[in-house]
Design a protein around this motif. Structure first.
Motif, PDB file in Angstrom:
ATOM      1  N   SER A 354       0.840  -1.183   0.000  1.00 42.73           N
ATOM      2  CA  SER A 354       0.000   0.000   0.000  1.00 42.73           C
ATOM      3  C   SER A 354       0.880   1.240   0.000  1.00 42.73           C
ATOM      4  N   PRO A 355       0.421   2.343  -0.617  1.00 45.25           N
ATOM      5  CA  PRO A 355       1.213   3.577  -0.590  1.00 45.25           C
ATOM      6  C   PRO A 355       1.601   3.999   0.819  1.00 45.25           C
ATOM      7  N   ALA A 356       0.688   3.765   1.776  1.00 43.59           N
ATOM      8  CA  ALA A 356       0.957   4.177   3.157  1.00 43.59           C
ATOM      9  C   ALA A 356       2.132   3.408   3.751  1.00 43.59           C
ATOM     10  N   SER A 357       2.297   2.148   3.290  1.00 44.63           N
ATOM     11  CA  SER A 357       3.341   1.333   3.901  1.00 44.63           C
ATOM     12  C   SER A 357       4.734   1.814   3.548  1.00 44.63           C
ATOM     13  N   ASN A 358       4.852   2.668   2.520  1.00 43.58           N
ATOM     14  CA  ASN A 358       6.160   3.212   2.173  1.00 43.58           C
ATOM     15  C   ASN A 358       6.650   4.218   3.206  1.00 43.58           C
ATOM     16  N   ASN A 359       5.702   4.831   3.901  1.00 43.48           N
ATOM     17  CA  ASN A 359       6.058   5.913   4.817  1.00 43.48           C
ATOM     18  C   ASN A 359       5.651   5.657   6.261  1.00 43.48           C
ATOM     19  N   SER A 360       5.010   4.514   6.491  1.00 44.51           N
ATOM     20  CA  SER A 360       4.490   4.280   7.833  1.00 44.51           C
ATOM     21  C   SER A 360       4.761   2.845   8.267  1.00 44.51           C
ATOM     22  N   THR A 361       5.155   2.695   9.491  1.00 47.48           N
ATOM     23  CA  THR A 361       5.355   1.350  10.025  1.00 47.48           C
ATOM     24  C   THR A 361       4.067   0.815  10.647  1.00 47.48           C
ATOM     25  N   ASN A 362       3.016   1.660  10.660  1.00 47.75           N
ATOM     26  CA  ASN A 362       1.758   1.256  11.285  1.00 47.75           C
ATOM     27  C   ASN A 362       0.683   0.886  10.269  1.00 47.75           C
ATOM     28  N   ALA A 363       1.037   0.790   8.984  1.00 50.37           N
ATOM     29  CA  ALA A 363       0.048   0.460   7.960  1.00 50.37           C
ATOM     30  C   ALA A 363      -0.500  -0.942   8.204  1.00 50.37           C
ATOM     31  N   ALA A 364      -1.814  -1.094   8.032  1.00 51.26           N
ATOM     32  CA  ALA A 364      -2.449  -2.389   8.242  1.00 51.26           C
ATOM     33  C   ALA A 364      -1.994  -3.382   7.176  1.00 51.26           C
ATOM     34  N   PRO A 365      -1.851  -4.645   7.533  1.00 54.30           N
ATOM     35  CA  PRO A 365      -1.505  -5.651   6.527  1.00 54.30           C
ATOM     36  C   PRO A 365      -2.651  -5.777   5.523  1.00 54.30           C
ATOM     37  N   VAL A 366      -2.310  -6.115   4.291  1.00 56.96           N
ATOM     38  CA  VAL A 366      -3.333  -6.222   3.251  1.00 56.96           C
ATOM     39  C   VAL A 366      -3.492  -7.673   2.822  1.00 56.96           C
ATOM     40  N   ILE A 367      -4.668  -7.966   2.236  1.00 59.28           N
ATOM     41  CA  ILE A 367      -5.007  -9.313   1.785  1.00 59.28           C
ATOM     42  C   ILE A 367      -4.780  -9.405   0.277  1.00 59.28           C
ATOM     43  N   ASP A 368      -4.168 -10.471  -0.153  1.00 60.43           N
ATOM     44  CA  ASP A 368      -4.075 -10.773  -1.581  1.00 60.43           C
ATOM     45  C   ASP A 368      -5.065 -11.896  -1.866  1.00 60.43           C
ATOM     46  N   TYR A 369      -6.260 -11.533  -2.334  1.00 59.98           N
ATOM     47  CA  TYR A 369      -7.279 -12.557  -2.521  1.00 59.98           C
ATOM     48  C   TYR A 369      -6.946 -13.545  -3.641  1.00 59.98           C
ATOM     49  N   LYS A 370      -5.984 -13.205  -4.487  1.00 60.79           N
ATOM     50  CA  LYS A 370      -5.548 -14.173  -5.490  1.00 60.79           C
ATOM     51  C   LYS A 370      -5.004 -15.431  -4.827  1.00 60.79           C
ATOM     52  N   ASP A 371      -4.537 -15.307  -3.580  1.00 63.14           N
ATOM     53  CA  ASP A 371      -3.970 -16.435  -2.854  1.00 63.14           C
ATOM     54  C   ASP A 371      -5.014 -17.188  -2.028  1.00 63.14           C
ATOM     55  N   TRP A 372      -6.275 -16.830  -2.229  1.00 63.46           N
ATOM     56  CA  TRP A 372      -7.372 -17.506  -1.539  1.00 63.46           C
ATOM     57  C   TRP A 372      -8.254 -18.266  -2.528  1.00 63.46           C
ATOM     58  N   GLN A 373      -7.838 -18.377  -3.774  1.00 62.75           N
ATOM     59  CA  GLN A 373      -8.686 -18.958  -4.814  1.00 62.75           C
ATOM     60  C   GLN A 373      -7.823 -19.634  -5.872  1.00 62.75           C
ATOM     61  N   ILE A 374      -8.482 -20.264  -6.849  1.00 62.95           N
ATOM     62  CA  ILE A 374      -7.777 -20.986  -7.911  1.00 62.95           C
ATOM     63  C   ILE A 374      -7.241 -20.016  -8.959  1.00 62.95           C
ATOM     64  N   ALA A 375      -8.105 -19.168  -9.488  1.00 67.24           N
ATOM     65  CA  ALA A 375      -7.719 -18.263 -10.571  1.00 67.24           C
ATOM     66  C   ALA A 375      -6.942 -17.064 -10.041  1.00 67.24           C
ATOM     67  N   LEU A 376      -6.275 -16.364 -10.945  1.00 65.72           N
ATOM     68  CA  LEU A 376      -5.635 -15.098 -10.582  1.00 65.72           C
ATOM     69  C   LEU A 376      -6.667 -13.976 -10.639  1.00 65.72           C
ATOM     70  N   SER A 377      -7.359 -13.864 -11.770  1.00 62.38           N
ATOM     71  CA  SER A 377      -8.353 -12.794 -11.945  1.00 62.38           C
ATOM     72  C   SER A 377      -9.568 -13.029 -11.056  1.00 62.38           C
ATOM     73  N   ARG A 378     -10.212 -11.957 -10.685  1.00 59.57           N
ATOM     74  CA  ARG A 378     -11.418 -12.077  -9.866  1.00 59.57           C
ATOM     75  C   ARG A 378     -12.305 -10.853 -10.055  1.00 59.57           C
ATOM     76  N   ARG A 379     -13.604 -11.087  -9.980  1.00 60.94           N
ATOM     77  CA  ARG A 379     -14.584 -10.022 -10.144  1.00 60.94           C
ATOM     78  C   ARG A 379     -14.874  -9.359  -8.798  1.00 60.94           C
ATOM     79  N   PHE A 380     -15.516  -8.202  -8.872  1.00 60.03           N
ATOM     80  CA  PHE A 380     -15.856  -7.426  -7.676  1.00 60.03           C
ATOM     81  C   PHE A 380     -17.203  -7.924  -7.145  1.00 60.03           C
ATOM     82  N   LYS A 381     -17.263  -9.221  -6.797  1.00 63.51           N
ATOM     83  CA  LYS A 381     -18.516  -9.826  -6.341  1.00 63.51           C
ATOM     84  C   LYS A 381     -19.042  -9.191  -5.060  1.00 63.51           C
ATOM     85  N   ALA A 382     -18.130  -8.701  -4.240  1.00 58.35           N
ATOM     86  CA  ALA A 382     -18.551  -8.127  -2.959  1.00 58.35           C
ATOM     87  C   ALA A 382     -19.519  -6.977  -3.154  1.00 58.35           C
TER      88      ALA A 382
END
Length: 513
Positions: A354-382
């Motif tokens: 995240s852009p914030a993580s370049n300047n902050s040590t307190n940036a929240a960790p982010v999720i890579d949903y590609k690593d939670w599924q079979i395919a790489l691409s994914r739709r905005f189902k949410a």
């Protein structure tokens, strides 16, 4: 491009050759399609529920090559009317009582339009931050409506992801369970032939397919027998005995699937008892609640999920009974790291900070949903599920489910009053399994097969069948969004009409022998 008679010399950026995404034409043509779909729903009861076409019908109606030049939307919609609609089995018809429903709703359609309109590919946080963050929020919303323990929520120690369906969730959780177990056995794939997967003989066949896909030998899949005595739910004693036999034979028990609402009978496996066995023998326990999980947002059905805290994962399909247009499947996992360890990919192009993580040590960790599924691409189902939940609210979604169950309860009572019919297994949700009683038991399957064919052949309704303990049963699954009491009444009149004719013919056949 030359194959289309075009070249870079005669196409300029911004030319009038294509009006794609030009605001005026986009708005006008989109409205035309919406009006077309609205008319379809208005007239949907005029169509035969099951398509009447023969295989290969479409080749005779469409050209065998793609059009050279652009065609008008008017011509396309005319062909939809003339060529496409006749080939549809109308899943949104209020007289569709066949497979488990694929709910549609105005809210689901609106959410789908937003999803398609933005057309983002949110494989990781950076690719579209809101796609990832809304998904994690909506998955916690859903989990809290189901009263899942915090161990399955992002607000706790777990998390959830939107898949296309539970079929995908089965592949992913099996892969996670496989890799976790193989690591314990030394890290190599040589031991995969020892791993065993357990389920009931009523579990959806997608599990067996998924096990095969992740490398489990077909001989290591255990479809454990169920019967009328347990209303086709999986017996804990049967599971324990199968596990003990496999251990004695040198196999390694890997994965146990419990179902809430089986396809054939709507059966519910005893999650708490199975969970204790899974924990004792260190199996991965997955709960397949694809159909009936949605009902568990209602307090009166939540007990079917008792013991969920003992599971490793749980899935359900909002596109079945949650007014969310295809496709949308929820998966929650207690330990996301096992899923990520099994499905993650590393690539420089996918580097995700995240852009914030370049300047902050307190940036929240982010999720890579590609690593939670079979395919790489994914739709905005949410975005779709979020729209559905907001438009209907918790109370509206419970009303929808209770209304369907009420109609099913009424239909079950009507069938039970007619001595010519019998309810084969008790109804738990909105699936009623019944049959026409034969004069001779040996004629039961053929008699009811003919009844299903007559009902579906009329075009006035669509039902499906199942085999339960060797008995051919007719499945009436109530849940299409447009279905009302009058459609259930009309279905019963149709069943009586066709049954009367079949029984009369049967009497004539018996008399002539």
């Amino acid at each position: 491009m030359g194959s289309f008679g075009l070249s870079a010399n005669n196409i300029t950026h911004g030319s009038s050759f294509s009006a794609d995404l030009e605001p005026k034409s986009f708005s006008d043509e989109s409205k035309a399609v919406i009006d077309f779909i609205a008319d379809y729903y208005k007239n949907i009861e005029k169509y035969p529920v099951q398509s009447k076409v023969e295989p290969g019908y479409l080749s005779a109606r469409l050209t065998d090559t793609a059009p050279h030049s652009p065609e008008s939307l008017e011509d396309i919609l005319k062909d939809v009317t003339d060529c496409i609609l006749p080939g549809l089995t109308h899943w949104q018809s209020p007289n569709f009582f066949g497979y488990f429903q694929a709910n549609a709703s105005t809210a689901g359609f609106l959410g789908e339009m937003l999803c398609s309109g933005f057309n983002v590919v949110g494989f990781n946080w950076l690719a579209s931050p809101v796609a990832t963050e809304l998904e994690s929020i909506v998955m916690d919303w859903m989990g809290k409506m189901l009263k899942l323990p915090s161990s399955f929520l992002f607000s706790g120690t777990g998390g959830g992801v939107l898949h296309g369906s539970t079929c995908e969730s089965l592949v992913c959780t099996l892969a996670a369970a496989r890799d976790k177990e193989l690591e314990k056995l030394g890290g190599g794939f040589d031991n995969i032939t020892k791993l065993v997967v357990y389920a009931s003989d009523q579990t959806h066949f997608a599990l067996q397919k998924s096990a095969k896909l992740i490398g489990i030998p077909p001989a290591n899949f255990r479809p454990l027998r169920t019967s009328f005595s347990t209303e086709f739910s999986l017996s804990p004693d049967t599971v324990r005995a199968a596990i003990e036999d496999d251990i004695k034979s040198g196999y390694v028990p890997l994965y146990l699937c419990a179902t809430v609402g089986t396809t054939g009978a709507g059966a519910v496996d005893p999650i708490e008892e199975l969970g204790k066995i899974a924990n004792e023998y260190k199996l991965w326990l997955h709960i397949d609640a694809a159909y009936a999980g949605s009902a568990c947002i209602c307090p009166e059905y939540r007990h079917y999920l008792n013991g969920v805290e003992l599971a490793d994962s749980i899935s359900l399909n909002p596109h079945k009974w949650f007014l969310t247009n295809m496709d949308c499947g929820c998966l929650w996992v207690k330990h996301p790291r096992f899923l990520v360890d099994s499905l993650s990919t590393k690539s420089d192009i996918m580097r995700n900070r995240s852009p914030a993580s370049n300047n902050s040590t307190n940036a929240a960790p982010v999720i890579d949903y590609k690593d939670w599924q079979i395919a790489l691409s994914r739709r905005f189902k949410a975005l779709k599920l979020w729209t559905v939940i907001r438009k209907h609210g918790y109370s509206g979604l419970m009303y929808h489910i209770r209304s369907d169950v009420s109609m099913a309860k009424r239909f079950e009572a009507i069938v039970a009053k007619d001595e010519r019919f019998e309810i084969v297994v008790p109804r738990k949700f909105a699936l009623v399994c019944f049959r026409l009683k034969p004069k001779r038991e040996s004629e039961g399957s053929e008699l009811n097969r003919k009844l299903v064919d007559a009902l579906n052949g009329s075009g006035r309704a669509f039902l499906t069948q199942a085999m339960l303990g060797g008995v051919y049963v007719i499945r009436c699954s109530i849940g299409t969004t447009l279905t009302q009491d009058r459609h259930v009444d009309d279905l019963w009149k149709l069943i009586q009409e066709k049954a009367d004719r079949l029984l009369s013919l049967q009497e004539l056949e018996h008399a002539s022998r």
